[in-house]
Design a protein around this motif. Structure first.
Motif, PDB file in Angstrom:
ATOM      1  N   GLN A  13       0.819  -1.211   0.000  1.00 37.76           N
ATOM      2  CA  GLN A  13       0.000   0.000   0.000  1.00 37.76           C
ATOM      3  C   GLN A  13       0.857   1.266   0.000  1.00 37.76           C
ATOM      4  OE1 GLN A  13      -2.286   0.448   3.597  1.00 37.76           O
ATOM      5  NE2 GLN A  13      -0.743  -0.656   4.783  1.00 37.76           N
ATOM      6  N   PHE A  14       2.132   1.158   0.335  1.00 36.34           N
ATOM      7  CA  PHE A  14       3.020   2.315   0.381  1.00 36.34           C
ATOM      8  C   PHE A  14       3.894   2.428  -0.854  1.00 36.34           C
ATOM      9  CE2 PHE A  14       2.387   1.044   4.873  1.00 36.34           C
ATOM     10  CZ  PHE A  14       1.646   2.145   5.257  1.00 36.34           C
ATOM     11  N   GLU A  15       3.610   1.644  -1.889  1.00 37.76           N
ATOM     12  CA  GLU A  15       4.407   1.685  -3.104  1.00 37.76           C
ATOM     13  C   GLU A  15       4.177   3.009  -3.830  1.00 37.76           C
ATOM     14  OE1 GLU A  15       4.824  -0.703  -7.313  1.00 37.76           O
ATOM     15  OE2 GLU A  15       3.716  -1.611  -5.654  1.00 37.76           O
ATOM     16  N   ILE A  16       5.263   3.632  -4.249  1.00 38.16           N
ATOM     17  CA  ILE A  16       5.178   4.895  -4.979  1.00 38.16           C
ATOM     18  C   ILE A  16       5.113   4.567  -6.464  1.00 38.16           C
ATOM     19  CG2 ILE A  16       6.339   7.049  -5.517  1.00 38.16           C
ATOM     20  CD1 ILE A  16       7.550   6.968  -2.743  1.00 38.16           C
ATOM     21  N   ARG A  17       4.055   5.040  -7.119  1.00 38.85           N
ATOM     22  CA  ARG A  17       3.833   4.736  -8.530  1.00 38.85           C
ATOM     23  C   ARG A  17       3.874   6.018  -9.346  1.00 38.85           C
ATOM     24  NH1 ARG A  17      -0.001   2.005  -5.522  1.00 38.85           N
ATOM     25  NH2 ARG A  17       0.230  -0.247  -5.535  1.00 38.85           N
ATOM     26  N   LEU A  22       7.423  12.353 -17.765  1.00 37.16           N
ATOM     27  CA  LEU A  22       7.914  13.114 -18.907  1.00 37.16           C
ATOM     28  C   LEU A  22       9.424  12.968 -18.969  1.00 37.16           C
ATOM     29  CD1 LEU A  22       7.508  15.269 -21.164  1.00 37.16           C
ATOM     30  CD2 LEU A  22       7.881  16.981 -19.392  1.00 37.16           C
ATOM     31  N   ASN A  23       9.909  12.432 -20.077  1.00 37.48           N
ATOM     32  CA  ASN A  23      11.348  12.328 -20.314  1.00 37.48           C
ATOM     33  C   ASN A  23      11.720  13.332 -21.384  1.00 37.48           C
ATOM     34  OD1 ASN A  23      11.873  10.210 -18.527  1.00 37.48           O
ATOM     35  ND2 ASN A  23      11.144   8.709 -20.017  1.00 37.48           N
ATOM     36  N   ALA A  24      12.678  14.198 -21.058  1.00 40.96           N
ATOM     37  CA  ALA A  24      13.119  15.224 -21.997  1.00 40.96           C
ATOM     38  C   ALA A  24      14.629  15.108 -22.188  1.00 40.96           C
ATOM     39  CB  ALA A  24      12.740  16.602 -21.490  1.00 40.96           C
ATOM     40  N   PRO A  25      15.081  14.286 -23.135  1.00 42.79           N
ATOM     41  CA  PRO A  25      16.522  14.111 -23.323  1.00 42.79           C
ATOM     42  C   PRO A  25      17.217  15.358 -23.865  1.00 42.79           C
ATOM     43  CG  PRO A  25      15.296  12.899 -24.992  1.00 42.79           C
ATOM     44  CD  PRO A  25      14.303  13.439 -24.019  1.00 42.79           C
ATOM     45  N   ILE A  26      16.451  16.294 -24.408  1.00 43.87           N
ATOM     46  CA  ILE A  26      17.057  17.516 -24.950  1.00 43.87           C
ATOM     47  C   ILE A  26      17.526  18.456 -23.838  1.00 43.87           C
ATOM     48  CG2 ILE A  26      14.940  18.877 -25.132  1.00 43.87           C
ATOM     49  CD1 ILE A  26      15.964  19.731 -27.930  1.00 43.87           C
ATOM     50  N   PHE A  27      16.975  18.320 -22.645  1.00 43.53           N
ATOM     51  CA  PHE A  27      17.346  19.178 -21.513  1.00 43.53           C
ATOM     52  C   PHE A  27      18.320  18.471 -20.576  1.00 43.53           C
ATOM     53  CE2 PHE A  27      13.041  20.959 -22.475  1.00 43.53           C
ATOM     54  CZ  PHE A  27      13.506  22.167 -22.972  1.00 43.53           C
ATOM     55  N   ASN A  29      18.836  15.021 -20.291  1.00 44.85           N
ATOM     56  CA  ASN A  29      18.226  13.799 -19.778  1.00 44.85           C
ATOM     57  C   ASN A  29      17.328  14.065 -18.569  1.00 44.85           C
ATOM     58  OD1 ASN A  29      17.741  11.169 -20.267  1.00 44.85           O
ATOM     59  ND2 ASN A  29      19.607  10.382 -19.321  1.00 44.85           N
ATOM     60  N   LEU A  30      16.487  15.078 -18.669  1.00 40.66           N
ATOM     61  CA  LEU A  30      15.577  15.481 -17.605  1.00 40.66           C
ATOM     62  C   LEU A  30      14.411  14.502 -17.501  1.00 40.66           C
ATOM     63  CD1 LEU A  30      14.826  17.789 -15.597  1.00 40.66           C
ATOM     64  CD2 LEU A  30      13.492  18.766 -17.457  1.00 40.66           C
ATOM     65  N   HIS A  31      14.122  14.074 -16.293  1.00 36.55           N
ATOM     66  CA  HIS A  31      12.990  13.170 -16.043  1.00 36.55           C
ATOM     67  C   HIS A  31      12.097  13.809 -14.989  1.00 36.55           C
ATOM     68  CE1 HIS A  31      10.691   9.502 -15.495  1.00 36.55           C
ATOM     69  NE2 HIS A  31      10.861   9.640 -14.183  1.00 36.55           N
ATOM     70  N   ILE A  32      10.859  14.125 -15.380  1.00 35.52           N
ATOM     71  CA  ILE A  32       9.881  14.711 -14.461  1.00 35.52           C
ATOM     72  C   ILE A  32       8.702  13.752 -14.385  1.00 35.52           C
ATOM     73  CG2 ILE A  32       8.324  16.647 -14.047  1.00 35.52           C
ATOM     74  CD1 ILE A  32      10.229  18.394 -15.628  1.00 35.52           C
ATOM     75  N   SER A  33       8.277  13.442 -13.170  1.00 34.08           N
ATOM     76  CA  SER A  33       7.137  12.535 -13.024  1.00 34.08           C
ATOM     77  C   SER A  33       6.251  12.994 -11.878  1.00 34.08           C
ATOM     78  CB  SER A  33       7.612  11.107 -12.782  1.00 34.08           C
ATOM     79  OG  SER A  33       8.301  11.029 -11.569  1.00 34.08           O
ATOM     80  N   LEU A  39       0.579  13.585  -6.038  1.00 30.41           N
ATOM     81  CA  LEU A  39      -0.826  13.902  -6.295  1.00 30.41           C
ATOM     82  C   LEU A  39      -1.579  14.130  -4.996  1.00 30.41           C
ATOM     83  CD1 LEU A  39      -3.145  14.133  -8.373  1.00 30.41           C
ATOM     84  CD2 LEU A  39      -3.527  11.694  -8.012  1.00 30.41           C
ATOM     85  N   TYR A  40      -1.344  13.284  -3.987  1.00 23.63           N
ATOM     86  CA  TYR A  40      -1.988  13.463  -2.688  1.00 23.63           C
ATOM     87  C   TYR A  40      -1.554  14.780  -2.042  1.00 23.63           C
ATOM     88  CZ  TYR A  40      -3.075   8.492  -3.140  1.00 23.63           C
ATOM     89  OH  TYR A  40      -3.516   7.287  -3.579  1.00 23.63           O
ATOM     90  N   LEU A  41      -0.285  15.141  -2.193  1.00 22.51           N
ATOM     91  CA  LEU A  41       0.216  16.394  -1.635  1.00 22.51           C
ATOM     92  C   LEU A  41      -0.446  17.592  -2.307  1.00 22.51           C
ATOM     93  CD1 LEU A  41       2.278  17.809   0.225  1.00 22.51           C
ATOM     94  CD2 LEU A  41       3.865  17.725  -1.682  1.00 22.51           C
ATOM     95  N   ILE A  42      -0.551  17.559  -3.618  1.00 21.37           N
ATOM     96  CA  ILE A  42      -1.182  18.662  -4.355  1.00 21.37           C
ATOM     97  C   ILE A  42      -2.652  18.790  -3.970  1.00 21.37           C
ATOM     98  CG2 ILE A  42      -1.896  19.407  -6.663  1.00 21.37           C
ATOM     99  CD1 ILE A  42       0.768  18.237  -7.685  1.00 21.37           C
TER     100      ILE A  42
END
Length: 65
Positions: A13-17, A22-27, A29-33, A39-42
């Motif tokens: 139940q505590f697994e982070i999914r 978003l993978n942006a190799p032009i910046f 190798n930037l990875h934003i997820s 989501l719960y925090l927002i």
């Protein structure tokens, strides 16, 4: 007939999914997820700010003296 998800461990139940990724190799190798924790925090911050704004009385009570 109902389908139940089998939980193999109580810690599942505590697994982070990743919900959105978003993978942006032009910046460089930037990875934003967006994860389930993010989501719960927002949602918590938005609900708290909404309740705070609704609870503030901008119409101050002024006496008749």
């Amino acid at each position: 007939m109902s389908h139940f998800t089998q939980i193999t461990s109580p810690l599942d139940q505590f697994e982070i999914r990743d919900l959105v990724s978003l993978n942006a190799p032009i910046f460089g190798n930037l990875h934003i997820s967006l994860t389930n924790i993010g989501l719960y925090l927002i949602l918590g911050v938005l609900i708290t700010l909404t309740l705070h704004i609704l609870a503030i009385n901008y119409n101050k009570v002024v006496s008749n003296h």
